[in-house]
Motif scaffolding. Structure first.
Motif, short mmCIF file in Angstrom:
data_model
loop_
_atom_site.label_atom_id
_atom_site.label_comp_id
_atom_site.label_asym_id
_atom_site.label_seq_id
_atom_site.Cartn_x
_atom_site.Cartn_y
_atom_site.Cartn_z
N ALA A 153 0.84 -1.20 0.00
CA ALA A 153 0.00 0.00 0.00
C ALA A 153 0.87 1.24 0.00
CB ALA A 153 -0.92 0.01 1.22
N VAL A 154 0.34 2.30 -0.62
CA VAL A 154 0.98 3.61 -0.60
C VAL A 154 -0.02 4.59 0.02
CG1 VAL A 154 1.91 5.50 -1.99
CG2 VAL A 154 2.39 3.11 -2.62
N VAL A 155 0.42 5.29 1.06
CA VAL A 155 -0.44 6.26 1.73
C VAL A 155 0.08 7.66 1.41
CG1 VAL A 155 -1.25 7.14 3.95
CG2 VAL A 155 -1.03 4.66 3.59
N LEU A 156 -0.82 8.52 0.92
CA LEU A 156 -0.49 9.90 0.63
C LEU A 156 -1.01 10.74 1.80
CD1 LEU A 156 -1.67 9.97 -3.11
CD2 LEU A 156 0.54 9.20 -2.17
N ALA A 157 -0.11 11.38 2.54
CA ALA A 157 -0.48 12.06 3.77
C ALA A 157 -0.29 13.57 3.65
CB ALA A 157 0.35 11.53 4.95
N GLY A 158 -1.31 14.30 4.05
CA GLY A 158 -1.22 15.75 4.10
C GLY A 158 -0.65 16.22 5.43
N ARG A 159 -0.67 17.54 5.63
CA ARG A 159 -0.08 18.11 6.84
C ARG A 159 -1.09 18.26 7.98
NH1 ARG A 159 1.91 23.13 6.68
NH2 ARG A 159 3.60 22.58 8.13
N GLY A 160 -2.37 18.15 7.66
CA GLY A 160 -3.40 18.35 8.67
C GLY A 160 -3.88 17.05 9.28
N VAL A 179 4.09 -1.01 3.53
CA VAL A 179 3.46 0.31 3.40
C VAL A 179 4.53 1.38 3.21
CG1 VAL A 179 1.89 1.99 4.43
CG2 VAL A 179 1.60 -0.45 4.93
N ALA A 180 4.31 2.26 2.24
CA ALA A 180 5.14 3.45 2.06
C ALA A 180 4.26 4.68 2.22
CB ALA A 180 5.79 3.44 0.68
N ILE A 181 4.79 5.70 2.91
CA ILE A 181 4.06 6.96 3.07
C ILE A 181 4.77 8.05 2.28
CG2 ILE A 181 3.27 8.73 4.67
CD1 ILE A 181 3.06 6.68 6.83
N HIS A 182 4.00 8.75 1.46
CA HIS A 182 4.50 9.93 0.75
C HIS A 182 3.73 11.13 1.30
CE1 HIS A 182 6.89 8.02 -2.56
NE2 HIS A 182 6.18 6.96 -2.14
N ALA A 183 4.46 12.07 1.90
CA ALA A 183 3.81 13.17 2.62
C ALA A 183 4.09 14.51 1.96
CB ALA A 183 4.27 13.20 4.07
N LEU A 184 3.14 15.44 2.19
CA LEU A 184 3.29 16.80 1.69
C LEU A 184 4.30 17.61 2.50
CD1 LEU A 184 -0.32 17.98 0.77
CD2 LEU A 184 1.68 18.04 -0.72
N LEU A 214 4.63 2.87 -7.39
CA LEU A 214 3.31 2.24 -7.37
C LEU A 214 3.33 0.83 -7.94
CD1 LEU A 214 1.14 5.27 -8.53
CD2 LEU A 214 1.32 4.34 -6.22
N ASP A 215 4.47 0.40 -8.43
CA ASP A 215 4.58 -0.91 -9.05
C ASP A 215 4.25 -2.00 -8.03
OD1 ASP A 215 5.10 -2.77 -11.05
OD2 ASP A 215 7.20 -2.99 -10.44
N GLY A 216 3.25 -2.79 -8.32
CA GLY A 216 2.87 -3.88 -7.43
C GLY A 216 1.95 -3.45 -6.29
N ALA A 217 1.64 -2.18 -6.19
CA ALA A 217 0.77 -1.73 -5.11
C ALA A 217 -0.67 -2.16 -5.37
CB ALA A 217 0.84 -0.22 -4.96
N GLU A 218 -1.37 -2.49 -4.30
CA GLU A 218 -2.77 -2.87 -4.40
C GLU A 218 -3.71 -1.77 -3.90
OE1 GLU A 218 -3.33 -7.43 -3.60
OE2 GLU A 218 -1.81 -6.65 -2.22
N LEU A 219 -3.11 -0.78 -3.23
CA LEU A 219 -3.93 0.23 -2.59
C LEU A 219 -3.18 1.55 -2.51
CD1 LEU A 219 -6.75 -0.04 -1.12
CD2 LEU A 219 -5.45 -0.09 1.02
N VAL A 220 -3.84 2.64 -2.90
CA VAL A 220 -3.35 3.98 -2.64
C VAL A 220 -4.38 4.68 -1.76
CG1 VAL A 220 -2.85 6.26 -3.61
CG2 VAL A 220 -1.95 4.21 -4.72
N VAL A 221 -3.95 5.19 -0.62
CA VAL A 221 -4.84 5.86 0.32
C VAL A 221 -4.61 7.37 0.22
CG1 VAL A 221 -5.48 6.15 2.74
CG2 VAL A 221 -4.84 3.88 1.88
N ASP A 222 -5.65 8.09 -0.16
CA ASP A 222 -5.58 9.54 -0.28
C ASP A 222 -5.99 10.17 1.06
OD1 ASP A 222 -5.93 12.26 -0.81
OD2 ASP A 222 -7.83 11.94 -1.88
N ALA A 223 -5.00 10.57 1.85
CA ALA A 223 -5.23 11.26 3.12
C ALA A 223 -4.53 12.62 3.07
CB ALA A 223 -4.72 10.42 4.29
#
Length: 505
Positions: free
Chosen positions: A54-61, A81-86, A116-125
């Motif tokens: 999974a890849v989680v996209l995390a904001g600042r709030g 899980v990998a987190i990519h943050a703003l 994203l290669d092989g990821a099954e889920l992207v979480v938009d947070a």
């Protein structure tokens, strides 16, 4: 029906809960994150075993804080899980959740196809319901990248880039074209989930209870906006004479223009009015007689004939506009407005009213106006421009209803019904339950007839408009593709039988 909240109302509910001392912001964040994970596992059972990527996209709030919780819970279930943050968290609770994550966090700009290669889920947070300004290209690009990679996209609270207030897209760059694969929101839907285009882009919506029920109940004591999720009242008729169920009168036009009026009249009869009379011009009487059986006919040439017909006190609900002609509607409208009867204005009657709003007189409290966006813009030019400029459809419809003193039913895939006292209902026919085949000639005439029939049966204007709108959509959904306007009223008995048996329509 279920309540729909604005972002401000939801923040007030959360603030009341935290002020009470019975729950903290961190606890709400933990519940929200756990709710998203449970919703994902419930929707895709194959993912419940864990072991995916999974890849989680995390904001600042705080939406980003939810993302850190989701990431940690997925990792504990065996996910990679990998987190990519703003950037660094901007709130205390979000910072605490990042610390609990306890692993490296990548920058959002580092997200690419390889990530994203092989990821099954992207979480938009990334932003959630707090977004008020357009997304930067890097942010909207991350969401597009996930969809282009074919990865499931799960939005936390609302898809980043959608206004939770208006449902409009807020993005400097091209936005995603397809809906999220799942949106998980908390405690109650938000306006942006049910107003177009947000209704379409939200995708399947899961509402998770995070324990704010007590405070939500307090907030909803004066609550005024609902989403129509079912019929607004009992449809059954009690035993009695036909006139115990009302007598609707539909005005029609001249020779060759009777189709719209006939659709409205048959629809009023189908929805349960005890009797319905169609009133065309004298020259059109014969052609209407050839097409109608159960609907009665009376020729009405003009004002004097209309006044004479209305001496029949059994006529208690009137419909003016479908196929009537603007000149004829303008002539007859003042007579109907003075009559004291419930009144539905559609089509040509709306154009006549736009020419001279005083024609409505004091009839507003017992009237329902059913404009499409073009008619609405003629009736309320400033509000029509505001709607085009991106102002909330809910706001402009409520303002229009308050201004004219009548119920306004603004049609569209997200139909909004508003009463002068501020009550409003939203019927979402553009999201998961979309019925694009409802965009067909004559469908609006059927809706006007449904409203008129319910008014004849004694329903109050707001309730009649809301119930008719929901049934109108339910009939279209039941019939399916290939629908033409005539099918709507004929499908209604099937829908009503399902409702009476406890089935979904």
């Amino acid at each position: 029906m279920r309540p729909v909240l604005s972002p401000e109302e939801m923040r007030a509910v959360e603030a009341a809960a935290m002020t009470s001392g019975r729950v903290t912001g961190a606890e709400l964040m933990l519940r929200a994150g756990a709710g998203v994970v449970a919703a994902v596992e419930g929707r895709w059972s194959a993912l419940a075993a864990g072991g995916g990527r999974a890849v989680v996209l995390a904001g600042r709030g705080n939406n980003g804080g939810d993302g850190y919780v989701i990431a940690r819970l997925l990792r504990e279930k065996g996910w990679s899980v990998a987190i990519h943050a703003l950037g660094e968290p901007a709130t205390k609770d979000a910072a605490a959740m990042r610390e609990d994550w306890g692993a490296p966090v990548l920058e959002l700009e580092a997200l690419d196809g390889a990530a994203l290669d092989g990821a099954e889920l992207v979480v938009d947070a990334l932003f959630g319901t707090g977004l008020t300004r357009p997304l930067a290209p890097a942010v909207s690009g991350a969401l597009r990248l996930a969809q282009e990679a074919g990865v499931r996209l799960v939005a936390v609270d609302i898809l980043s880039g959608l206004s939770a207030e208006t449902g409009q897209v807020l993005s400097e760059a091209p936005f995603v074209e397809r809906p999220a694969d799942l949106t998980v929101t908390f405690q109650a839907p938000k306006l942006g989930h049910v107003l177009t285009p947000g209704a379409r882009l939200t995708g399947p919506l899961e509402v998770v209870d995070i324990g704010l029920g007590a405070w939500l109940g307090e907030a909803l004591e004066g609550w005024q906006v609902v989403q129509l999720t079912g019929p607004g009242g009992a449809q059954d008729k009690v035993q009695g004479h036909k006139y115990d169920h009302g007598h609707a009168l539909v005005f029609a036009g001249g020779v060759g223009r009777g189709g719209a009026g006939r659709l409205a009249a048959r629809s009023a009869l189908r929805i349960g009015a005890g009797a319905v009379t169609l009133a065309p011009t004298p020259g059109a009487l014969q052609e209407n007689a050839a097409a109608l059986d159960a609907v009665m006919l009376r020729a009405v040439a003009g004002v004097e004939a209309a006044e004479a017909l209305l001496e029949d006190s059994r006529l208690n609900a009137l419909c003016l506009g479908p196929g009537c002609g603007v000149a004829r509607a303008a002539e007859i409208l003042p007579v109907l407005a003075r009559s004291g009867r419930a009144l539905v204005l559609d089509a040509d009657a709306l154009t006549a009213l736009a020419e001279e709003p005083a024609r409505l007189g004091d009839a507003g409290p017992r009237s329902v106006l059913t404009p499409h966006p073009g008619e609405f813009a003629r009736l309320f030019p400033d509000l029509g421009e505001a709607l085009k400029a991106g102002r909330s459809k809910l706001e402009v419809t409520r303002e229009a209803a308050a201004r004219i003193g009548a119920v306004v039913l603004l049609k569209g895939p997200d139909t909004v019904i508003a009463a002068p006292d501020g009550r409003a209902a939203i019927n979402d026919a553009g999201g998961q339950g979309a019925v694009p085949w409802l965009a067909t000639a004559g469908a609006g005439d059927v809706l006007a007839g449904f409203v008129t029939g319910l008014l004849a049966r004694g329903w109050p204007p707001f309730e009649a408009a809301a119930h008719a709108t929901w049934l109108h959509t339910a009939c279209a959904r039941s019939f399916g593709p290939g629908l033409i306007a005539e099918d709507l009223a004929e499908e209604l008995p099937k829908v009503l039988r399902r409702l009476a048996s406890g089935e979904s329509a």
